[in-house]
Design a protein around this motif. Sequence first.
Motif, short mmCIF file in Angstrom:
data_model
loop_
_atom_site.label_atom_id
_atom_site.label_comp_id
_atom_site.label_asym_id
_atom_site.label_seq_id
_atom_site.Cartn_x
_atom_site.Cartn_y
_atom_site.Cartn_z
N LYS A 133 0.85 -1.26 0.04
CA LYS A 133 0.06 0.03 -0.16
C LYS A 133 0.87 1.26 -0.12
O LYS A 133 1.31 1.75 1.13
CB LYS A 133 -0.91 0.13 1.22
CG LYS A 133 -1.92 -0.93 1.37
CD LYS A 133 -3.06 -0.97 2.13
CE LYS A 133 -3.68 -2.27 2.45
NZ LYS A 133 -2.99 -3.19 3.04
N VAL A 134 1.12 1.73 -1.27
CA VAL A 134 1.99 3.05 -1.22
C VAL A 134 1.48 3.82 -2.49
O VAL A 134 1.00 3.36 -3.57
CB VAL A 134 3.60 2.52 -1.26
CG1 VAL A 134 3.67 1.39 -2.50
CG2 VAL A 134 4.21 3.73 -1.49
N ASP A 135 1.34 5.12 -2.20
CA ASP A 135 0.99 5.93 -3.62
C ASP A 135 2.25 6.35 -4.05
O ASP A 135 3.13 7.02 -3.88
CB ASP A 135 0.44 7.20 -2.57
CG ASP A 135 0.04 8.31 -3.71
OD1 ASP A 135 -0.06 7.87 -4.84
OD2 ASP A 135 -0.46 9.47 -3.06
N ALA A 136 2.02 6.17 -5.60
CA ALA A 136 3.18 6.17 -6.21
C ALA A 136 3.60 7.62 -6.51
O ALA A 136 4.72 8.10 -7.02
CB ALA A 136 3.19 5.47 -7.60
N THR A 137 2.57 8.47 -6.60
CA THR A 137 3.01 9.84 -6.65
C THR A 137 3.51 10.63 -5.34
O THR A 137 3.70 11.87 -5.63
CB THR A 137 1.55 10.54 -7.37
OG1 THR A 137 0.73 10.53 -6.16
CG2 THR A 137 1.12 10.04 -8.64
N ALA A 138 3.49 10.06 -4.30
CA ALA A 138 3.88 10.83 -3.09
C ALA A 138 5.24 11.13 -3.08
O ALA A 138 6.05 10.45 -3.67
CB ALA A 138 3.54 10.01 -1.85
N LYS A 139 5.68 12.32 -2.31
CA LYS A 139 7.13 12.59 -2.43
C LYS A 139 7.57 11.58 -1.20
O LYS A 139 6.98 11.44 -0.07
CB LYS A 139 7.24 14.00 -1.96
CG LYS A 139 8.10 14.84 -2.63
CD LYS A 139 8.17 16.27 -2.02
CE LYS A 139 8.78 17.31 -2.99
NZ LYS A 139 9.03 18.41 -2.21
N VAL A 140 8.82 11.07 -1.39
CA VAL A 140 9.55 10.29 -0.48
C VAL A 140 9.62 10.89 0.86
O VAL A 140 9.36 10.30 1.95
CB VAL A 140 10.65 9.97 -1.03
CG1 VAL A 140 11.27 8.91 0.02
CG2 VAL A 140 10.39 8.74 -2.19
N SER A 141 9.68 12.03 0.87
CA SER A 141 10.19 13.01 2.12
C SER A 141 8.81 12.97 3.03
O SER A 141 8.99 13.15 4.34
CB SER A 141 10.58 14.41 1.95
OG SER A 141 9.68 15.06 1.23
#
Lengths: 517, 307
Positions: A133-141
């Motif tokens: 469950k991870v949003d590919a567009t989110a910023k890693v920071s």
Amino acid sequence: MAEEVLRMQGITKIYPNGFMANKDVTFGIGANEIHALVGENGAGKTTLMKILFGMEDCQQGSIFINGKEERIANPLDAIAKGVGMVHQHFMLLPSLSVAENVTLGVEPMKNGLFDYEAAVKNTQEIADKYNFKVDATAKVSTLSVGQMQKVEILKALIKGAKILILDEPTAVLTPQETEELFEQLFNLRDSGVSVIFISHKLEEVMRICSKVTVLRHGECMGTYDTKDLDETKISRLMVGRDVVLKIEKEDPKPKEAILEIRNLKRFNSFGKAVIDGVTFTVHSGEVVGIAGVEGNGQSELSEVLAGLSDFASGDVILNGKSIKGLSVRQIRDKGMAYIAEDRMVEGVAGDMSIEMNIMADRFSKKNYKKNGMFVDARKIRKETQQLIKDFEISCDGPEQPVRMLSGGNIQKVVVAREFTSGANFILANQPTRGIDVGTAEMIRKTIVRKSREEGTCTVLISADLNEVLECSDRLLVMRKGKVVAAFPKANEVSEDTLGEYMLGIREMTPEQMEGLL
Amino acid sequence: MSIDIVAFLADAIKMATPLVFAALAALMTRQAGMFNMGVEGMILCSALGAVTGAHYLGGVWAGVLCGILTGVVTGLIIAFAHLTGKTDLYLTCIAFNLAATGGTVFIMYLLTGEKSTTSGAFRSYQIPNINIPILKDIPVLGRILSGQSLLTYIAVLSVWFVWFLLKRTRVGLRIRSVGENPKAAESVGISVTKIGYISFLLCGLFAGLSGTFLSMSWVTFFMKNMVNGRGYIGLSAQNMANGSPIGSALVSLLFGATTSLATTMKSQSNFPTEFLEMIPYLATIIAIVITSIYSINKKRRIERGGK
């Protein structure tokens, strides 16, 4: 046994400084397997994995992937051969998005431009496939540590990894994130990825791994089915003393308190507590040992006591005065001496002479001055020569640069300064790491002798079990920034018991530790 | 004393142009993880390159091209020393800037026999100013935004170009990855050296434009040490904007305004000129200190266990 996808045969690795990190290690993992690699810090787990991932060379041994012998020249080569590694310290770019991080190096292109939409799509596809469950567009920071780790795993998977190395993946995770990671590892296993799980959290190893390989001091202690083992057995295989060291010493006669640490707290730059409410007192005439798996707050505690870093709350009282806000110089003037963890970084100035290094803390003192202004060079030279003799530093003379000496002799320069500074509190952090047996013995004996004869108080932080068990009078165990166990007599503690507290199998309640802190 | 606000703002934009280019130049290498102080000297060389090219080849556009080319070549010299020769970047840049200060005067002397300016010896060429249709007829705004040098409009486009390059192209993504964590970039097969050269090449392009603006638009000749710290101001502008192209341009505009303020006040008041000329640099120092205090405090709050 299932088909073997990876075999490392007879791996021997000696670092240029002569340290043997791996000694004839052999182990293999099968398809669809989560295989644990356990061992204390410094046991050679990470080195072994770096060899597999092409980050280090080895002197001897061979690697077989799917039965075929392979030479792995560098990490790119490893990736091409289907090996992926998730490092303990993430190799991420915080200002970029998840998709950019995952596809970096294998970017999808359209019309000569980076195709961000395709990167997002590819990332999301592979994430969904393994139920990440991870949003590919989110910023890693903006991600939590647990999610960052997923990004690291995705990076390996998108490049087609079939063997995935996870170096202490749960060290940074919350219990919930750990659960989620385990679910995903099971998914990966079921879809044909073999996982090498490096850890010293035994309950996790027992839960998710089918096989365990144990390393101790660079040697392989064997590979076992987890169903044949329990945590205590693994702990015994992991924690052990090769040669039992004995130091003859009388019982301590602790007198007045010299160092008092009260509910000390410190946070790192992520806001995580690295010292979490530590309280203990050290008296004149005793040596208090601090054991623990590295990275559980010992280094941070040492930095605070030496005045190298500030703390958030609580207090440290040295000889009746708080050290809060004092400079290192002021703390040393209050009676602190410090044998630093890394002698080349904090212990000595390598390019300067032995004399300069030994005298570094006392040039400014009045009795080393002439006419109130100039340094008394003759007196300094005389004392340096005396100390070189007393501490048996083998060198060409007081002017030789410290860097030219062997590790043991460099450490002798450090202790020649610290043991003669007139301090009544000695902070010794890994005082004998990586040095010869003779020097190590001299340092240990001096620590004990100074406490008995001169009434110094000593805090001894060490990853060397021999050392903490034999040198210390009282023994404390640190884990996750807290003191989790306290023993009145260090040399009566067995290494098995110690191992159980260090690895978190057992923990003492505050009541049990009462009077021992 | 009366200040013509419209003229002041138009001047501010003009003064900001070389700073925007300087900031973009510094930004290109910063994005790849290199703090390039050599921008100052690169701009100076380009300013001379531009007028020389224009004079000998006899045309404005030849001059612009030579200016850019000089920027690129000087950038690659620094890149070669640092990336291939493994020299310390700071020392290389300091040496380069000193060499540029003396070297430009030397070349000018060789070519013209003059030691302070080319204004007598070289023919003047000026990059045309552009009147923008429709915009120019709007009162006030027209006087501020229209009629600026062609390069000023190119500066605006460049800000967009750099943003697009960094955000939308593969090479931009790789430049950013190298700048942020070279180990991570290397671990996925990106050549840090190659990316370094590319970033220096782009840096040279913008340094070239900055120098060309100074010697072919701001004035129409080269003079000794005419850059006068603009490269360093651009460097701190992009630093304060944290490497964002648009932010760097805005900070440059602010510094442009302080320069313009100094010029305006010089003609309007009897303040000592030396003090007024200090304003842009003083403003830079104050701005850097404020941004740095802000970020340090933020970090400290976290370590004390706050939010």
